[in-house]
Scaffold this motif. Structure first.
Motif, PDB file in Angstrom:
ATOM      1  N   LYS B  85       0.801  -1.221   0.000  1.00  0.00           N
ATOM      2  CA  LYS B  85       0.000   0.000   0.000  1.00  0.00           C
ATOM      3  C   LYS B  85       0.833   1.270   0.000  1.00  0.00           C
ATOM      4  N   GLU B 153      -4.179   0.211 -11.211  1.00  0.00           N
ATOM      5  CA  GLU B 153      -4.973   0.169  -9.993  1.00  0.00           C
ATOM      6  C   GLU B 153      -6.369   0.734 -10.237  1.00  0.00           C
ATOM      7  N   ASP B 156      -8.415  -1.568 -11.828  1.00  0.00           N
ATOM      8  CA  ASP B 156      -8.524  -2.768 -11.007  1.00  0.00           C
ATOM      9  C   ASP B 156      -7.998  -4.010 -11.725  1.00  0.00           C
ATOM     10  N   PHE B 228      -7.339   6.900   4.314  1.00  0.00           N
ATOM     11  CA  PHE B 228      -6.434   5.854   3.863  1.00  0.00           C
ATOM     12  C   PHE B 228      -5.597   5.328   5.030  1.00  0.00           C
ATOM     13  N   ARG B 382      -8.119   5.328  -4.979  1.00  0.00           N
ATOM     14  CA  ARG B 382      -8.372   4.219  -4.056  1.00  0.00           C
ATOM     15  C   ARG B 382      -9.725   4.338  -3.383  1.00  0.00           C
TER      16      ARG B 382
END
Lengths: 131, 392, 255
Positions: B85, B153, B156, B228, B382
């Motif tokens: 991450k 990302e 996905d 986050f 995200r």
């Protein structure tokens, strides 16, 4: 079509603004005039033909610069076989005595600002300050 | 394009922060215009100390940039999932730090308009040429890796396979940028302070301590300010890295000090004397250098003791200490110390002036601006994914 | 002792490495000689011999420096931080730090010694310049191209003799008397002594040499066995500044 007035008005404003330099010069009466640099009276030949000097003197000066500084050579043989000592103030300025009346006139007209004079000395400048 | 649309939507707090950074940048830019017009004479630099705060910042920031490898390598080479991450944060840090390093170099040039001469007349014998090559390469590598990773990302999907060799290449490349930067200094006859093969390893060790320390602080800040949360594990792993590299860094510094003081060569000792006690009545850095030493010792105690290290509040304090200590050491001492006394033995004091400090702050503001915008983009992506609101 | 396969390979590999290292070292050594040999055909290698005893006859004399300043439009900044120096006086123990023993150098200690760019045979400044704005000419003059210098100051950092100066401000207003035949410098570039290459091109000696009344500065061609500098080097003992650094300065000082 209620926006028509705004659109047309905006377009006219836009056109007016981008053509401003043209209008400015027309009203100042400066469009028809060339730069009129003052050419030497005695000397009739330069180190290269006039046409070449007019368009490419900066290339020649760059070559001269590299020749003297980097290649250790101070002699230049012109297209007509004549030999010159390479030098901006020592050779060019011997005939083109006035930076203001020769160099600056075209440079100002073309809107360019060469950096030569940051270091190289206009001989007139020295005469004025000492005499 | 590049998902920048995500950076222009934000809270009031976000915009206040951005506005403040812009204000600092603008103020510094005005000072820079003045430096450009009047000359580098408005800085504290002098005939004997020709490189100062700018170059010191450059060296420090190249180190920060290189330190991204401390996250990349465990994640990609050793498959430490914990860093999954935060690996992108390391990349952001690298990109911003390289940019800041480049700006610092520009600020130091007497004729910045001629900077392209370095490329027009390439001189492979000069380390500056190589530094330019590796830094530009590093910037491109990291920009590419980040862009590809982030795009994947957002969609996905797994990143494309061709990016793996690029990532692997960026690992030795990171080491190279700081090694070449050390070589700028360590190959000069007559500059005994830097003339040591240990300079590059020392640079790397201090970079690999200060960079991850900054990354820990960045991660903690992001967790506080946004939704986050990378979890506890990556922070703990990073703290271990900071501990080891800081120990190695202090060890290297002591090894160097031994050689200098046991040999008792006056020329070699003089630089240390200037830094820590002063020479001929000039001791502008003594207070700073002792502060750096004390911070290093305290931070080591906090880091080495597991009880303190595992407490995130104490860890944060330790990281601030590590960062400050190394910033003083590298961002002031290592560069300025090499110039005083001069090769002829003249002692010239150096204190940065207001314009110099303002320009340096502006460079940092640009860096923070970049990190903020990058993080905003990545975190928005995200959050959108977490909200299972998938883009097409 | 028997040698198994792995050990044999190990020994073989090491020997191969050793041979390779040896031959590459030999090649390096040859390369150095080669470079020297390639330079030898140049007919000229300018050098200077300075006689401090002659120079010290009049400690207050500044003739050589004044001549240089005038010939090259060297600016004058009053504050020592921004000084521009081509040829100047340095205390003996600063010019020759390694000779600074308490008693041996008594004759010279605390007395001024003329220093200038050493026009090194192996100049570090040339090595570090990122734009080839400074380079060594075939006749040994370490030249500068002020058109190309970007002002990174790396050459100043690399010079062990403090012979290079940076223009922290616009130098032109700080020049006492402009000489139109030589350019000034622009803000933000490095400058230093050019061994009067503009005079050498005309067959003249450097301005400082000509200005010295005591004949304390001798200039000449190192490759000419009959030259005055070679005569002095043959008959007198001379020292150079920081010879241990391998820069090979071409300014010699008579002891």
């Amino acid at each position: 079509m209620r926006d028509r007035g705004i659109i047309v008005g905006g377009l006219i404003l836009f056109l007016g603004l981008i053509t401003f330099p043209v209008w400015y010069n027309v009203t100042a009466g400066s469009t028809a005039k060339g730069p009129e640099p003052k050419r030497p009276e005695q000397e009739k030949t330069c180190v290269a033909p006039v046409g070449y000097m007019r368009t490419s003197h900066m290339d020649l000066l760059m070559d001269w610069r590299d020749e003297v500084v980097r290649r250790h050579n101070r002699k230049f043989t012109a297209y007509d076989g004549k030999s010159y000592t390479i030098g901006l103030t020592q050779t060019c300025m011997k005939c083109h005595t006035s930076k203001a009346d020769f160099c600056d006139r075209c440079h100002n007209y073309a809107g360019v600002a060469p950096t030569c004079w940051d270091c190289h000395i206009d001989p007139k400048l020295v005469q004025r300050s000492t005499g | 394009m590049f998902m920048f649309e995500k950076a222009v939507v934000g809270s009031r707090r976000y915009w206040t922060w951005i506005g403040a950074l812009f204000a600092i940048t603008f103020a510094g830019f005005l000072f820079y215009l003045r430096e450009h017009e009047v000359g580098l004479g408005i800085t504290g630099l002098s005939r004997d100390v020709v490189w100062g705060l700018y170059i010191a910042q450059f060296v420090f920031l190249v180190g920060v940039a290189a330190s991204a490898v401390m996250v990349l390598m465990p994640y990609y080479l050793h498959d430490w999932k914990a860093f999954g991450k935060i690996v992108i944060l390391g990349e952001f840090l690298a990109i911003s730090a390289v940019t800041m390093a480049g700006l610092s170099i520009l600020a130091n040039l007497g004729q910045p308009m001629r900077v392209l001469n370095v490329i027009l007349y390439p001189s492979p014998k000069s380390l500056i040429f190589w530094d330019l090559v590796v830094l530009i390469g590093y910037l491109l590598l990291n920009a590419l890796i980040t862009l590809v990773a982030l795009s994947a990302e957002r969609k996905d999907v797994a990143p494309p396979g061709w990016i793996t060799p690029v990532i692997l290449l960026s690992i030795p490349w990171a080491v190279s940028i700081h090694t070449v930067t050390a070589f700028l200094f360590s190959g000069l006859p007559g500059r005994s302070f830097w003339l040591t093969g240990l300079l590059a390893p020392r640079f790397l060790a201090s970079a690999f301590a200060s960079g991850p320390a900054l990354l820990i602080l960045l991660t903690l800040a992001i967790r506080r300010l946004t939704s986050f949360d990378p979890g506890r594990e990556p922070i703990q792993k990073l703290s271990l890295i900071v501990t080891y590299t800081m120990v190695i860094n202090v060890f290297f510094a002591m090894v160097e000090a031994f050689t200098v003081f046991y040999s008792q060569i006056p020329e070699h000792m003089a630089h240390y004397e200037f830094l820590f006690v002063g020479l001929e009545g000039h001791a502008p850095l003594a207070g700073w250098m002792w502060t750096s030493m004390i911070l290093a010792v305290i931070s080591l105690v906090l880091l080495i003791t597991p009880r303190y290290r595992n407490n995130e509040k104490i860890l944060a304090v330790a990281c601030v200490m590590v960062f400050l200590s190394l910033w003083i050491d590298k961002g002031l001492g290592v560069i300025v110390g090499g110039f005083v006394p001069s090769p002829l033995g003249h002692v010239t004091s150096y204190v940065p002036t207001l314009p110099e400090i303002a320009i340096t702050l502006a460079i940092w503001a640009v860096g923070f601006l970049m990190i903020t915008v990058f993080c905003k983009i990545a975190l928005t992506v995200r959050e959108e994914l977490a909200g299972s609101w998938l883009m097409q | 002792m028997s040698m198994d396969r792995r050990r044999f390979l190990g020994v073989a590999g090491l020997s191969a490495l050793a041979i390779a290292a040896q031959s590459s070292l030999a090649a390096l050594a040859r390369g150095r000689q080669g470079a020297g040999a390639a330079e030898a055909p140049a007919a000229t290698r300018w050098a200077m011999v300075i006689d401090p005893k002659q120079c010290l006859k009049d400690e207050g004399c500044t003739d050589c420096m004044a001549a240089c300043d005038k010939a090259h439009n060297v600016p004058h900044f009053p504050e020592s931080a921004h000084e521009v120096k081509w040829i100047w006086k340095e205390h003996f123990d600063k010019a020759f730090p390694e000779q600074g023993s308490l008693y041996t150098a008594e004759a010279f200690r605390d007395r001024p010694i003329l220093v200038l760019c050493n026009h090194c045979d192996n100049p570090p400044c040339v090595r570090v310049c990122p734009t080839k704005a400074t380079w060594k000419r075939e006749d040994g003059v370490v030249m500068m191209d002020w058109h190309r210098c970007i002002g990174c100051k790396y050459c100043i950092v690399s010079c062990p003799y403090g012979s290079r100066s940076f223009n922290f401000f616009d130098p032109r207003p700080r020049i006492k008397e402009l000489s139109p035949d030589f350019p000034t410098r622009t803000i933000g570039v490095v400058e230093k002594c050019n061994f009067c290459e503009e005079r050498l091109a005309k067959g003249q000696r450097p301005a400082c040499v000509e200005a010295c009344r005591e004949k304390a500065l001798v200039f000449g061609n190192l490759y000419d066995p009959a030259s005055e500098v070679r005569e002095l080097l043959r008959t007198r003992y001379t020292i150079r500044r920081k010879p241990e650094l391998g820069t090979n300065p071409e300014i010699y000082y008579l002891v």
